[in-house]
Design a protein around this motif. Structure first.
Motif, short mmCIF file in Angstrom:
data_model
loop_
_atom_site.label_atom_id
_atom_site.label_comp_id
_atom_site.label_asym_id
_atom_site.label_seq_id
_atom_site.Cartn_x
_atom_site.Cartn_y
_atom_site.Cartn_z
N ARG A 279 0.82 -1.22 0.00
CA ARG A 279 0.00 0.00 0.00
C ARG A 279 0.85 1.27 0.00
O ARG A 279 0.41 2.30 -0.48
CB ARG A 279 -0.92 -0.01 1.22
N HIS A 280 2.05 1.18 0.57
CA HIS A 280 2.92 2.35 0.69
C HIS A 280 4.34 1.98 0.21
O HIS A 280 5.27 1.91 1.02
CB HIS A 280 2.94 2.85 2.13
N PRO A 281 4.50 1.75 -1.07
CA PRO A 281 5.79 1.25 -1.56
C PRO A 281 6.94 2.24 -1.42
O PRO A 281 8.10 1.84 -1.52
CB PRO A 281 5.50 0.94 -3.04
N ARG A 282 6.65 3.52 -1.19
CA ARG A 282 7.73 4.51 -1.08
C ARG A 282 8.23 4.69 0.35
O ARG A 282 9.11 5.52 0.59
CB ARG A 282 7.25 5.85 -1.63
N LEU A 283 7.68 3.94 1.27
CA LEU A 283 8.11 4.06 2.67
C LEU A 283 9.61 3.82 2.81
O LEU A 283 10.15 2.88 2.22
CB LEU A 283 7.38 3.05 3.55
N ARG A 284 10.26 4.65 3.63
CA ARG A 284 11.63 4.37 4.06
C ARG A 284 11.53 3.61 5.37
O ARG A 284 11.57 4.19 6.46
CB ARG A 284 12.40 5.67 4.22
N LEU A 285 11.40 2.31 5.26
CA LEU A 285 11.20 1.46 6.42
C LEU A 285 12.52 0.80 6.81
O LEU A 285 13.16 0.16 5.98
CB LEU A 285 10.16 0.39 6.09
N VAL A 286 12.94 0.98 8.06
CA VAL A 286 14.15 0.34 8.57
C VAL A 286 13.73 -0.82 9.45
O VAL A 286 13.15 -0.61 10.53
CB VAL A 286 15.02 1.34 9.36
N VAL A 287 13.96 -2.03 9.01
CA VAL A 287 13.58 -3.22 9.76
C VAL A 287 14.58 -3.42 10.88
O VAL A 287 15.77 -3.69 10.64
CB VAL A 287 13.52 -4.46 8.85
N ALA A 288 14.12 -3.28 12.12
CA ALA A 288 15.01 -3.42 13.27
C ALA A 288 15.46 -4.87 13.45
O ALA A 288 14.74 -5.81 13.10
CB ALA A 288 14.30 -2.94 14.54
N HIS A 289 16.66 -5.04 13.98
CA HIS A 289 17.18 -6.37 14.33
C HIS A 289 17.31 -7.29 13.11
O HIS A 289 17.25 -8.51 13.24
CB HIS A 289 16.32 -7.04 15.40
N MET A 290 17.45 -6.70 11.91
CA MET A 290 17.53 -7.49 10.67
C MET A 290 16.29 -8.36 10.48
O MET A 290 16.31 -9.32 9.70
CB MET A 290 18.78 -8.39 10.67
N GLY A 291 15.18 -8.04 11.20
CA GLY A 291 13.99 -8.87 11.10
C GLY A 291 14.08 -10.17 11.87
O GLY A 291 13.28 -11.09 11.65
N MET A 292 15.01 -10.26 12.79
CA MET A 292 15.24 -11.47 13.58
C MET A 292 13.93 -12.06 14.13
O MET A 292 13.12 -11.32 14.68
CB MET A 292 16.18 -11.09 14.74
N PRO A 293 13.69 -13.36 13.99
CA PRO A 293 14.54 -14.39 13.37
C PRO A 293 14.18 -14.67 11.91
O PRO A 293 14.74 -15.58 11.32
CB PRO A 293 14.24 -15.62 14.23
N GLU A 294 13.23 -13.86 11.35
CA GLU A 294 12.80 -14.10 9.97
C GLU A 294 13.72 -13.37 8.99
O GLU A 294 13.27 -12.59 8.15
CB GLU A 294 11.34 -13.65 9.79
N TYR A 295 15.01 -13.62 9.11
CA TYR A 295 16.00 -12.88 8.34
C TYR A 295 15.73 -12.97 6.83
O TYR A 295 15.73 -11.95 6.13
CB TYR A 295 17.40 -13.44 8.60
N GLY A 296 15.54 -14.15 6.31
CA GLY A 296 15.40 -14.33 4.88
C GLY A 296 14.20 -13.60 4.30
O GLY A 296 14.28 -13.00 3.23
N ASP A 297 13.08 -13.65 5.02
CA ASP A 297 11.88 -12.97 4.54
C ASP A 297 12.10 -11.46 4.44
O ASP A 297 11.68 -10.82 3.46
CB ASP A 297 10.70 -13.26 5.48
#
Length: 295
Positions: A187-205
């Motif tokens: 819905r918001h493809p231009r977001l500057r989203l910083v995923v904290a903790h590398m997305g731990m533990p779902e790193y690959g996703d």
């Protein structure tokens, strides 16, 4: 834990890479009574995680700021977050005051799904907020809550980064994991989203989401350290994907709430074996570029 010469060793590391210092996108400063409750949570987190979580830098605010400066951190944040309605605007006012008296802090703000959220987020952006914190796990909310539609749209339009705890570590929440974020970015493809903790533990996703969305970054907070590797190891086979996304990986420490030294957080990044240029980007250059800091 912290040792007397940690500041010297941290400085030696970044100076050896030819850097002017460190940009840390994930540090916590908040009102003292709120921080005391956060520390109490970590003091009692053992039953949830199966091991203790001692706070390495349990000091007063002035000493914590001085510690970051002693490590050569030239820009940091005051990550703070509400767990219920009617908190966010008050936290934003505190953070604005903190940034005003702490010039090396990137002014930070937050939000919660509640009526009026778009109003105080707009006010924060217009008055100089440079980064937002969204804590899906602690807040217990779906980032796609309709009460946040205007908030995300506003932040996407303004291009202000949002550091978002959306992975399921250290314990899953009702709305953690990649799928809510996938729907949000649709819905918001231009977001500057910083995923904290590398997305731990779902790193690959979350690496996959970053590969598909140029505005998505990941911060290294706690990832790659011995503490995190014991429960949520980063797969060695994914290091090539880290290298490919090198310009969108940012250094984060979780200071002061870490159960090990700041040196360990820095060394964990440096010892991945992805090359000096990659480490330079993570420790400084990527964050400096994202926030428009002069080298």
């Amino acid at each position: 834990m912290a040792r007397p010469d940690d500041d010297v060793r941290v400085k030696d590391l970044w100076r050896g890479l030819g850097l002017p210092g460190i940009v840390d996108v994930h540090t916590h400063f908040m009102p003292e009574r709120v921080l005391a409750k956060v520390w109490a949570y970590f003091d009692g987190v053992g039953p949830l995680t199966g091991r203790p979580w001692p706070i390495a830098y349990r000091e007063d605010e002035e000493e914590r700021v001085a510690a970051l400066r002693s490590f050569g951190v030239r820009a940091f944040t005051s990550m703070l977050y509400p767990h219920k309605p009617a908190m966010a605007a008050w936290l934003n006012a505190w953070a604005a005051d903190f940034a005003a008296r702490t010039p090396d802090c990137l002014r930070t703000a937050t939000f919660f799904p509640e009526p009026g959220a778009a109003g105080y987020v707009r006010q924060a952006v217009e008055s100089g907020a440079r980064v937002f914190k969204c804590h899906v796990q602690v807040g217990g909310f779906d980032p796609n809550d309709p009460l946040l539609d205007d908030v995300w749209g506003l932040l996407a339009e303004a291009g202000v980064p949002v550091v978002t705890h959306c992975g399921s570590g250290p314990v899953p929440g009702r709305h953690t994991g990649p799928e809510p974020v996938r729907r949000l970015l649709a819905r918001h493809p231009r977001l500057r989203l910083v995923v904290a903790h590398m997305g731990m533990p779902e790193y690959g996703d979350f690496l996959g989401l970053a590969a598909r969305h140029p505005g998505v970054h990941l911060d290294t907070t706690m990832a790659f350290t011995d503490f995190a590797e014991a429960d949520a190891p980063f797969p060695a086979g994914m290091r090539g994907r880290l290298a490919d996304l090198g310009d969108r990986v940012l250094f984060g420490s979780d200071f002061p709430n870490i159960p090990y030294s700041y040196l360990e957080a820095v060394e964990a990044v440096a010892r991945l074996g992805l090359g000096d240029a990659w480490v330079r980007g993570v420790l400084h250059d990527n964050g400096a570029r994202l926030f428009g800091l002069d080298r």
